[in-house]
Design a protein around this motif. Sequence first.
Motif, PDB file in Angstrom:
ATOM      1  N   ALA A  72      51.452 -42.774  52.569  1.00 49.04           N
ATOM      2  CA  ALA A  72      51.544 -42.924  54.023  1.00 49.04           C
ATOM      3  C   ALA A  72      52.464 -44.083  54.374  1.00 49.04           C
ATOM      4  N   LEU A  73      52.354 -45.174  53.638  1.00 48.79           N
ATOM      5  CA  LEU A  73      53.209 -46.342  53.904  1.00 48.79           C
ATOM      6  C   LEU A  73      54.678 -46.012  53.632  1.00 48.79           C
ATOM      7  N   ARG A  74      54.931 -45.286  52.565  1.00 46.30           N
ATOM      8  CA  ARG A  74      56.318 -44.939  52.228  1.00 46.30           C
ATOM      9  C   ARG A  74      56.941 -44.036  53.292  1.00 46.30           C
ATOM     10  N   GLU A  75      56.113 -43.229  53.938  1.00 44.53           N
ATOM     11  CA  GLU A  75      56.641 -42.305  54.953  1.00 44.53           C
ATOM     12  C   GLU A  75      57.328 -43.055  56.094  1.00 44.53           C
ATOM     13  N   HIS A  76      56.729 -44.168  56.519  1.00 41.21           N
ATOM     14  CA  HIS A  76      57.325 -44.923  57.624  1.00 41.21           C
ATOM     15  C   HIS A  76      58.280 -45.996  57.138  1.00 41.21           C
ATOM     16  N   GLY A  77      58.095 -46.452  55.935  1.00 40.48           N
ATOM     17  CA  GLY A  77      59.035 -47.397  55.347  1.00 40.48           C
ATOM     18  C   GLY A  77      58.980 -48.804  55.919  1.00 40.48           C
ATOM     19  N   VAL A  78      57.922 -49.127  56.648  1.00 43.40           N
ATOM     20  CA  VAL A  78      57.842 -50.462  57.264  1.00 43.40           C
ATOM     21  C   VAL A  78      57.306 -51.486  56.257  1.00 43.40           C
ATOM     22  N   PHE A  79      56.311 -51.086  55.477  1.00 42.10           N
ATOM     23  CA  PHE A  79      55.615 -52.054  54.619  1.00 42.10           C
ATOM     24  C   PHE A  79      55.846 -51.766  53.141  1.00 42.10           C
ATOM     25  N   ASP A  80      55.619 -52.802  52.345  1.00 37.12           N
ATOM     26  CA  ASP A  80      55.750 -52.728  50.890  1.00 37.12           C
ATOM     27  C   ASP A  80      54.416 -52.214  50.322  1.00 37.12           C
ATOM     28  N   PRO A  81      54.371 -50.992  49.810  1.00 38.59           N
ATOM     29  CA  PRO A  81      53.084 -50.440  49.344  1.00 38.59           C
ATOM     30  C   PRO A  81      52.417 -51.309  48.284  1.00 38.59           C
ATOM     31  N   LYS A  82      53.205 -51.919  47.415  1.00 40.69           N
ATOM     32  CA  LYS A  82      52.613 -52.723  46.346  1.00 40.69           C
ATOM     33  C   LYS A  82      51.915 -53.962  46.923  1.00 40.69           C
ATOM     34  N   ARG A  83      52.572 -54.606  47.848  1.00 38.67           N
ATOM     35  CA  ARG A  83      51.975 -55.807  48.444  1.00 38.67           C
ATOM     36  C   ARG A  83      50.760 -55.466  49.319  1.00 38.67           C
ATOM     37  N   VAL A  84      50.856 -54.366  50.035  1.00 33.47           N
ATOM     38  CA  VAL A  84      49.707 -53.958  50.851  1.00 33.47           C
ATOM     39  C   VAL A  84      48.520 -53.608  49.944  1.00 33.47           C
ATOM     40  N   ALA A  85      48.819 -52.959  48.815  1.00 28.86           N
ATOM     41  CA  ALA A  85      47.739 -52.636  47.866  1.00 28.86           C
ATOM     42  C   ALA A  85      47.097 -53.916  47.344  1.00 28.86           C
ATOM     43  N   TRP A  86      47.906 -54.956  47.130  1.00 31.24           N
ATOM     44  CA  TRP A  86      47.371 -56.251  46.691  1.00 31.24           C
ATOM     45  C   TRP A  86      46.397 -56.800  47.731  1.00 31.24           C
ATOM     46  N   VAL A  96      44.740 -55.074  50.061  1.00 30.83           N
ATOM     47  CA  VAL A  96      43.537 -54.223  50.120  1.00 30.83           C
ATOM     48  C   VAL A  96      42.615 -54.546  48.950  1.00 30.83           C
ATOM     49  N   ASN A  97      43.211 -54.765  47.799  1.00 29.95           N
ATOM     50  CA  ASN A  97      42.413 -55.130  46.626  1.00 29.95           C
ATOM     51  C   ASN A  97      41.701 -56.471  46.836  1.00 29.95           C
ATOM     52  N   LYS A  98      42.421 -57.398  47.446  1.00 29.23           N
ATOM     53  CA  LYS A  98      41.813 -58.709  47.742  1.00 29.23           C
ATOM     54  C   LYS A  98      40.625 -58.536  48.693  1.00 29.23           C
ATOM     55  N   LEU A  99      40.804 -57.712  49.689  1.00 32.96           N
ATOM     56  CA  LEU A  99      39.720 -57.445  50.642  1.00 32.96           C
ATOM     57  C   LEU A  99      38.497 -56.898  49.914  1.00 32.96           C
ATOM     58  N   ARG A 100      38.744 -56.009  48.992  1.00 33.66           N
ATOM     59  CA  ARG A 100      37.622 -55.329  48.330  1.00 33.66           C
ATOM     60  C   ARG A 100      37.030 -56.149  47.191  1.00 33.66           C
ATOM     61  N   GLN A 101      37.792 -57.139  46.734  1.00 36.94           N
ATOM     62  CA  GLN A 101      37.290 -57.973  45.645  1.00 36.94           C
ATOM     63  C   GLN A 101      36.463 -59.152  46.142  1.00 36.94           C
ATOM     64  N   GLY A 102      36.730 -59.597  47.372  1.00 41.54           N
ATOM     65  CA  GLY A 102      35.992 -60.782  47.815  1.00 41.54           C
ATOM     66  C   GLY A 102      36.471 -61.309  49.145  1.00 41.54           C
ATOM     67  N   ARG A 103      36.598 -62.613  49.208  1.00 37.47           N
ATOM     68  CA  ARG A 103      36.837 -63.297  50.475  1.00 37.47           C
ATOM     69  C   ARG A 103      38.287 -63.144  50.928  1.00 37.47           C
ATOM     70  N   THR A 104      38.470 -62.913  52.223  1.00 39.06           N
ATOM     71  CA  THR A 104      39.819 -62.917  52.789  1.00 39.06           C
ATOM     72  C   THR A 104      39.904 -64.015  53.838  1.00 39.06           C
ATOM     73  N   SER A 105      41.123 -64.482  54.050  1.00 40.13           N
ATOM     74  CA  SER A 105      41.319 -65.555  55.021  1.00 40.13           C
ATOM     75  C   SER A 105      41.555 -64.968  56.408  1.00 40.13           C
ATOM     76  N   PHE A 106      41.584 -65.847  57.391  1.00 39.90           N
ATOM     77  CA  PHE A 106      41.912 -65.437  58.763  1.00 39.90           C
ATOM     78  C   PHE A 106      43.241 -64.687  58.780  1.00 39.90           C
TER      79      PHE A 106
END
Lengths: 84, 636
Positions: free
Chosen positions: B588-602, B604-614
């Motif tokens: 879905a991210l590649r379709e619009h080409g706005v965001f870096d899928p690898k960095r966004v996956a990082w 999302v993984n951070k969100l699911r692994q534990g604490r996220t910042s503001f």
Amino acid sequence: MTDAATDVTRRLRDLILERLVPLDEDELADDAPLVDEILDSLGIAEVAVFIEEEIDRPLEPSEEVRSTFASVDSVVAFIVANRP
Amino acid sequence: MCGIVGLVGDRGVGPARPSEAAVLAGLDAVQHRGPDDSRCDRVGSATFGTARLAMVDRPTSAQPMRDAAGRHLLAFNGEIYNFRELRTELEREGRRFATDGDTEVLLHALIHWGVAALSRLKGQFAFALWDDVTSELLLARDRFGIVPLHWTHTAGGGVAFASEVKSLRAMGLHPRLSLSDVIDVGVLWGTHPGRSVYAGVETVRPGGYVRIGAAGVERTSYWQFRYAAERDPAPFADQAARLRDLLGRAVERRVPVYGDPAVLLSGGLDSSAVLALLRGAHPTGRITSYSIQFAQAALDEEPFQALAATEFDTDHMAILCGDRSVAATLVEAVQHAEQPLTRTASASSIALAATIEAHGTRAVLSGEGADELFCGYDLFKIAAIRDAWSRDPDSDTLPAALTDVLAQQSHLGRAVERAFYEQGIDRRDDPLFSHLNRWSSSFRITQYLAAEHRAGLTVDTVLARVRDGLPAAYLGWSAVEQAQYLEVTYFLASSLLASQCDRPYMAHSIEARYPFLDEDVVDFALTLPLESKLAGLQEKAVLKRAVGDDVPAAIRDRVKQPYTAPEGDVFRSVPGAELIDAVLAPAALREHGVFDPKRVAWLVNKLRQGRTSFHDDLALLWIVSVEILADTYGVA
């Protein structure tokens, strides 16, 4: 750089790259401005915890200043200078 | 309020689509703004449509409205609170009226006084006026941009306007996301005045008008947020008494003609003050209060809401919002906001609006605006401390004061925050000094952009566009008053009033009204010296004095809690996780080409692994909402 400093650098970089910012290894220079450009406030707090674990004591308020967290190099230098 | 749509130009949107059909399609897209009536009319080459939410003069004030000569056509969205006074004045000057509403008064005022009428209006409004003799289109908006109005050129050589961008799309136009504006809104938490996040689509800037005719396009401000050169020298107590009087009148002006008055009650000083003044004016009448409660104790203000509701004897209704409910409403909130969100509060507002609609209420009074006018946010205290710190960098007391202020809200309790706020302390000469920390930090969201969009992008790229718009007088203001200006210009106008108020409430045909943004209240606030607003580190000093005897002491004296909604945890809920899986999937991210899928996956993984910042949460919400909008509109 001493072996101790090299080891701290590696572990600090691992912390930053795995848990704090979505950068690749070659995108984080050791002299890059951590506070100004890399880390947010939670990131600074996590680095502070890392420092405290390394020096085995809480940071003093006078040590929790920008210069301590300015870059990977400055964090490592602080740790090496303050290790018990 | 209403939804207005229009098209000017003989060829309409394009040769294949007649103007009336296009305007009717545009109206269909904003029926939620005006469920009472929906009409279309044409004068010359102008076709206007109005979906009407009839708050005044339901029987006769149909829209769009023509003048008797058939020369002018008006589509009007909003309320003119001083229409009776204006009508009396116009009648003295020979004007005759056929209705009892504010629409006809506005029409006559514009014909009689021209654009000079704008500075006479007290209210919240956006309108379009067509003059068929001069072939001129006038678009205008209230001082703070409470009511939205977008416009664009059409491929057929004409002009289209609409309350919401979805109407432009429904008319057959193709507004696409403008990436630079999408970035700016994420970093600045608001759009630049006059811009939207859609390429080629402008907004009429708050306090401004746009005149489009044979001579081209003229963009002008009839009112600007400026502090008085000479400040009010009256004693503090007199200032407070004056403010209370003006606020009382502002509340009275906003009581709806039909139905019982109602208040959005957060439990803070501002909404409680509005309720107190309303109760004072209506000692025995029925008043309804509506609140949002949060499941997380740290966010919830329920005890203060209950206290005010009991004190002022309201019929109180509250909804409980948690991570799941906010996540479940988020897509709807983004689609109504039509711009990337930086807070999830819009989703909670939509849920409350549905409750208000079901209860039969049409208009609600809100306390928004007080924090910006009277220095309610911690941001202003921090600006004051950092300003002093910049002049005394070796001070121990100033960083300690900063830590105290932050400890009230952040609960981080670590002096390490000082390292963050020390950033830029040597840049006091920078006009954006008060906001450098916030905006530099928010700029970190851009690290999730695709590499080609990150290349060459710096925070100064974004800030250059802010600097370009600063008024000449700005440099003469204090750091705190500069901060007020920036908050009013960016956060209040396009985030708070638009994404968090107008769009979610109008999604359910609910009109929010703002006594603190009353013209007389604002004019007075702009004459007050800074120390009347921020007395040392006491926020909203003059307001607390003004209504201190009206609201319960527990509310008056409480530590201010900014209205916040669940952020990162929203995406940890089941519907939030499902949303992320759908919207942020690499394909879905590649379709619009706005965001870096690898960095966004990082992330999302951070969100699911534990604490996220503001700022992690900010980035997630921004990315999710950009992708939702990109699905609908595409990217230019």
